[in-house]
Design an enzyme around this catalytic site. Structure first.
Site, short mmCIF file in Angstrom:
data_model
loop_
_atom_site.label_atom_id
_atom_site.label_comp_id
_atom_site.label_asym_id
_atom_site.label_seq_id
_atom_site.Cartn_x
_atom_site.Cartn_y
_atom_site.Cartn_z
N HIS A 1 -2.56 -2.91 -5.80
CA HIS A 1 -2.99 -2.59 -4.45
C HIS A 1 -4.51 -2.66 -4.33
O HIS A 1 -5.24 -1.77 -4.77
CB HIS A 1 -2.50 -1.19 -4.07
CG HIS A 1 -2.94 -0.75 -2.71
ND1 HIS A 1 -3.20 0.58 -2.41
CD2 HIS A 1 -3.20 -1.45 -1.57
CE1 HIS A 1 -3.58 0.66 -1.15
NE2 HIS A 1 -3.59 -0.55 -0.62
N SER B 1 0.81 -1.21 0.00
CA SER B 1 0.00 0.00 0.00
C SER B 1 0.84 1.26 0.00
O SER B 1 0.30 2.36 -0.01
CB SER B 1 -0.92 0.00 1.22
OG SER B 1 -0.17 -0.15 2.41
N GLU C 1 -5.51 -0.10 -7.16
CA GLU C 1 -4.48 0.80 -7.69
C GLU C 1 -3.45 -0.04 -8.43
O GLU C 1 -2.98 -1.06 -7.92
CB GLU C 1 -3.77 1.53 -6.55
CG GLU C 1 -4.49 2.72 -6.00
CD GLU C 1 -3.66 3.45 -4.95
OE1 GLU C 1 -3.42 4.66 -5.13
OE2 GLU C 1 -3.27 2.82 -3.95
N ASN D 1 -3.33 6.08 -0.24
CA ASN D 1 -2.74 6.25 1.08
C ASN D 1 -1.94 7.53 1.23
O ASN D 1 -1.73 8.01 2.34
CB ASN D 1 -1.89 5.03 1.43
CG ASN D 1 -2.75 3.85 1.81
OD1 ASN D 1 -3.83 4.02 2.35
ND2 ASN D 1 -2.30 2.65 1.51
#
Length: 309
Positions: free
Chosen positions: A158, A137, A170, A208
């Site tokens: 991800h 992540s 992602e 993130n």
């Protein structure tokens, strides 16, 4: 996986049949690995889930079975589809089981040293055409790829948590990731019923980079007495229309994971705004990681869960 040496429009020197991933390997039988196995099985793709021992694999299979049973009860999944999905999920404790895999998705702990060791052990067992994807992540895809000897076949994939519910994946290219690997990974995500967002290989990627500092700021607000746990979560749910409050979400993700991502952001971007809140550090030091340990910003031994601060 079908790979040819015919010239491709992407200029990679090889072309790949994006829909010919017929076996997926998964390293890690935790929350993420089990979720990825579940969506693969439901998509009709055979999957092998690996962990260091049989116990976490059995636990993951039990969780997957409960999830599918719940869908059957709700009427959103037929009993036959449930049986078919479970039949496609196998388990293993030896990397040799991945010999025929077309792609292996690493879903180990969000610690770079652990992931690098996984890749060192994994690569010797893979066929030359096998793609390696990391569910990291926040960690550099380029750096992780450097230990594999096949950086052109390495990519970030991800998934969001919980995997069966969240629609986004992602997709992150390292500096050497080929166009064919990129396209095959996006095609796999589509087969799993996911939408993709393409991100550059910067610390935290997109989700993130934005989400975790917000959670960290919520922990600072708690640490400084701006509001209590319930007030902070209620403020964001009702004031910003978030489905979960930031502290509740932190418990779901895992406070150890949140802290690891903050460290990656701080070290990778060198900006003091990414400094982890001391209270977050203390909770992790106490082993209060959130839902998976039964205690975080909420105490999950109580029904309903009660704030711990």
């Amino acid at each position: 996986m079908a790979i040819t040496t015919d010239p491709s429009p992407t200029g990679d020197g090889f072309a790949m049949d994006n829909n010919d991933i017929s076996l997926v390997g998964i390293v890690g039988a935790g929350q993420m690995g089990g979720g990825i196995a579940q969506v693969c099985g439901l998509a009709g793709i055979p999957v092998i889930m690996l962990d260091v021992a049989q116990a976490p694999l059995d636990k993951a299979l039990a969780t997957i079975t409960r999830n599918l049973d719940r869908q059957v009860t709700k009427g959103s999944l037929s009993s036959n589809a449930r049986q078919a999905a479970l039949a496609l999920i196998r388990t293993a404790t030896d990397y040799a089981a991945f010999g025929d895999a077309d792609i292996v998705i690493e879903a180990a702990s969000e610690k770079e040293a652990i992931k690098l060791e996984v890749f060192r052990q994994l690569v010797p067992h893979l066929k030359p055409s096998c793609i390696i994807a990391s569910n990291t992540s926040s960690i550099s895809i380029t750096r992780l790829a450097s230990v594999t000897g096949r950086p052109e076949l390495f990519i970030g994939m991800h998934f969001m948590n919980p995997v069966p519910v969240m629609k986004l994946v992602e997709v992150i290219r390292g500096i050497a990731t080929s166009d064919a690997t990129f396209q095959a990974t996006r095609a796999l995500a589509a087969r799993l019923g996911k939408s993709t967002a393409d991100a550059e290989d910067f610390p935290g990627f997109i989700v993130n980079r934005i989400l975790v500092p917000m959670i960290n700021e919520a922990v600072f607000a708690l640490y400084e007495g701006v509001g209590g746990v319930e007030s902070i979560d209620k403020a964001l749910k009702l004031g910003a229309n978030h489905p979960m409050g930031p502290l509740e979400l932190a418990d779901l993700i895992g406070l150890d994971t949140i802290l690891a991502i903050m460290h990656v952001l701080h070290e990778g971007l060198g900006d003091s705004k990414y400094r982890a809140c001391p209270l977050l550090v203390k909770y992790v030091e106490a082993g209060w990681f959130g839902r998976k340990t039964g205690r975080g910003f909420y105490d999950y031994s109580k029904n309903p869960p009660q704030p711990t601060r």
